[in-house]
Design an enzyme around this catalytic site. Sequence first.
Site, PDB file in Angstrom:
ATOM      1  N   LYS A  62       0.817  -1.219   0.000  1.00 50.23           N
ATOM      2  CA  LYS A  62       0.000   0.000   0.000  1.00 50.23           C
ATOM      3  C   LYS A  62       0.851   1.270   0.000  1.00 50.23           C
ATOM      4  CE  LYS A  62      -4.268   1.424   2.128  1.00 50.23           C
ATOM      5  NZ  LYS A  62      -5.345   0.562   1.770  1.00 50.23           N
ATOM      6  N   MET A  87     -13.198   2.768  -3.138  1.00 49.85           N
ATOM      7  CA  MET A  87     -13.481   1.559  -2.376  1.00 49.85           C
ATOM      8  C   MET A  87     -12.259   0.988  -1.652  1.00 49.85           C
ATOM      9  SD  MET A  87     -16.587   1.634  -2.959  1.00 49.85           S
ATOM     10  CE  MET A  87     -17.271   0.133  -2.327  1.00 49.85           C
ATOM     11  N   ARG A  88     -11.421   1.847  -1.084  1.00 55.34           N
ATOM     12  CA  ARG A  88     -10.329   1.310  -0.255  1.00 55.34           C
ATOM     13  C   ARG A  88      -9.974   2.247   0.898  1.00 55.34           C
ATOM     14  NH1 ARG A  88      -7.231  -1.604  -3.079  1.00 55.34           N
ATOM     15  NH2 ARG A  88      -8.497  -1.878  -4.929  1.00 55.34           N
ATOM     16  N   ILE A  90      -7.551   4.427   3.255  1.00 51.62           N
ATOM     17  CA  ILE A  90      -6.379   5.281   3.030  1.00 51.62           C
ATOM     18  C   ILE A  90      -5.290   4.878   4.037  1.00 51.62           C
ATOM     19  CG2 ILE A  90      -5.551   7.684   3.095  1.00 51.62           C
ATOM     20  CD1 ILE A  90      -7.453   7.201   0.761  1.00 51.62           C
ATOM     21  N   HIS A 106     -20.538   8.718   3.116  1.00 46.30           N
ATOM     22  CA  HIS A 106     -20.991   7.342   3.357  1.00 46.30           C
ATOM     23  C   HIS A 106     -22.522   7.321   3.399  1.00 46.30           C
ATOM     24  CE1 HIS A 106     -20.619   3.224   4.743  1.00 46.30           C
ATOM     25  NE2 HIS A 106     -21.552   3.484   5.629  1.00 46.30           N
TER      26      HIS A 106
HETATM   27  C1  GRF Z   1     -22.092   6.900  -2.864  1.00 45.24           C
HETATM   28  O1  GRF Z   1     -23.348   6.399  -2.534  1.00 45.24           O
HETATM   29  C2  GRF Z   1     -21.272   7.136  -1.634  1.00 45.24           C
HETATM   30  O2  GRF Z   1     -22.027   7.359  -0.499  1.00 45.24           O
HETATM   31  C3  GRF Z   1     -20.490   5.857  -1.481  1.00 45.24           C
HETATM   32  O3  GRF Z   1     -20.252   5.406  -2.791  1.00 45.24           O
HETATM   33  C4  GRF Z   1     -21.266   5.889  -3.649  1.00 45.24           C
HETATM   34  C5  GRF Z   1     -20.605   6.487  -4.845  1.00 45.24           C
HETATM   35  O4  GRF Z   1     -21.519   6.827  -5.851  1.00 45.24           O
HETATM   36  N1  GRF Z   1     -19.282   6.097  -0.721  1.00 45.24           N
HETATM   37  P1  GRF Z   1     -21.012   7.581  -7.158  1.00 45.24           P
HETATM   38  O5  GRF Z   1     -19.880   6.760  -7.736  1.00 45.24           O
HETATM   39  O6  GRF Z   1     -20.566   8.943  -6.756  1.00 45.24           O
HETATM   40  O7  GRF Z   1     -22.190   7.615  -8.086  1.00 45.24           O
END
Ligand code: GRF
Length: 197
Positions: A62, A87-88, A90, A106
């Site tokens: 990482k 999706m990871r 930091i 979130h």
């Molecule tokens: C969002 O719902 C956010 O809350 C979550 O991931 C989603 C991303 O959506 N962390 P997008 O890629 O901005 O459409």
Amino acid sequence: MRKIAIFASGNGSNFEEIAKYKNKYYKVVLLICDKENAYVLDRAKRLNIPSVVVIPKNFSDKSNYETVILNYLIQYKVDFIVLAGYMRLIGHVLLSKYQNKIVNIHPSLLPAFKGLNAIEQAIHYGVKVTGVTIHYIDEGMDTGKIIAQKAVKIDEDMNLDKIKMKIQKVEHRLYKKVIEEIIRKEDDCEESISECI
Ligand code: GRF
């Protein structure tokens, strides 16, 4: 005017909302993406925002992965990082260079329903109210200090898609404004410090 980098892995609807938002406090100068074919890359192209794809599996760990990202952030003079569907977690390389300068959104009212599939988790639990949280990033998963929250009511007749749409609408309205507010407050604070010296 602060220079923002957005980190995203997928669709990028939040990226687009923030990037298009005209204001006097910040500007999105870079997209960092960890997936080669993510739709967010098309959005960046359309909006003329530079993007780089850095794929974690091409690095031994990482820290090496984040060091490459850090070099891009330095090159683009980025002073604030916005995670939007990244999706990871930091790691310490970025956390130490951008202390209190990384925020995330979130789709739940934290600390409820941390981690993946937060909306599904909330529905499964049967809650009548869920929502959106914007928070600072620390080393944990969705554990950083909360900056803003907005509740979203779940009605009896709503299916998963409807709830997701309602939550995303709230995200799109809220995120860009909250970022603006954070930076405005930081600027005010810096100004008042220099007035005192
Ligand atoms: C969002 O719902 C956010 O809350 C979550 O991931 C989603 C991303 O959506 N962390 P997008 O890629 O901005 O459409």
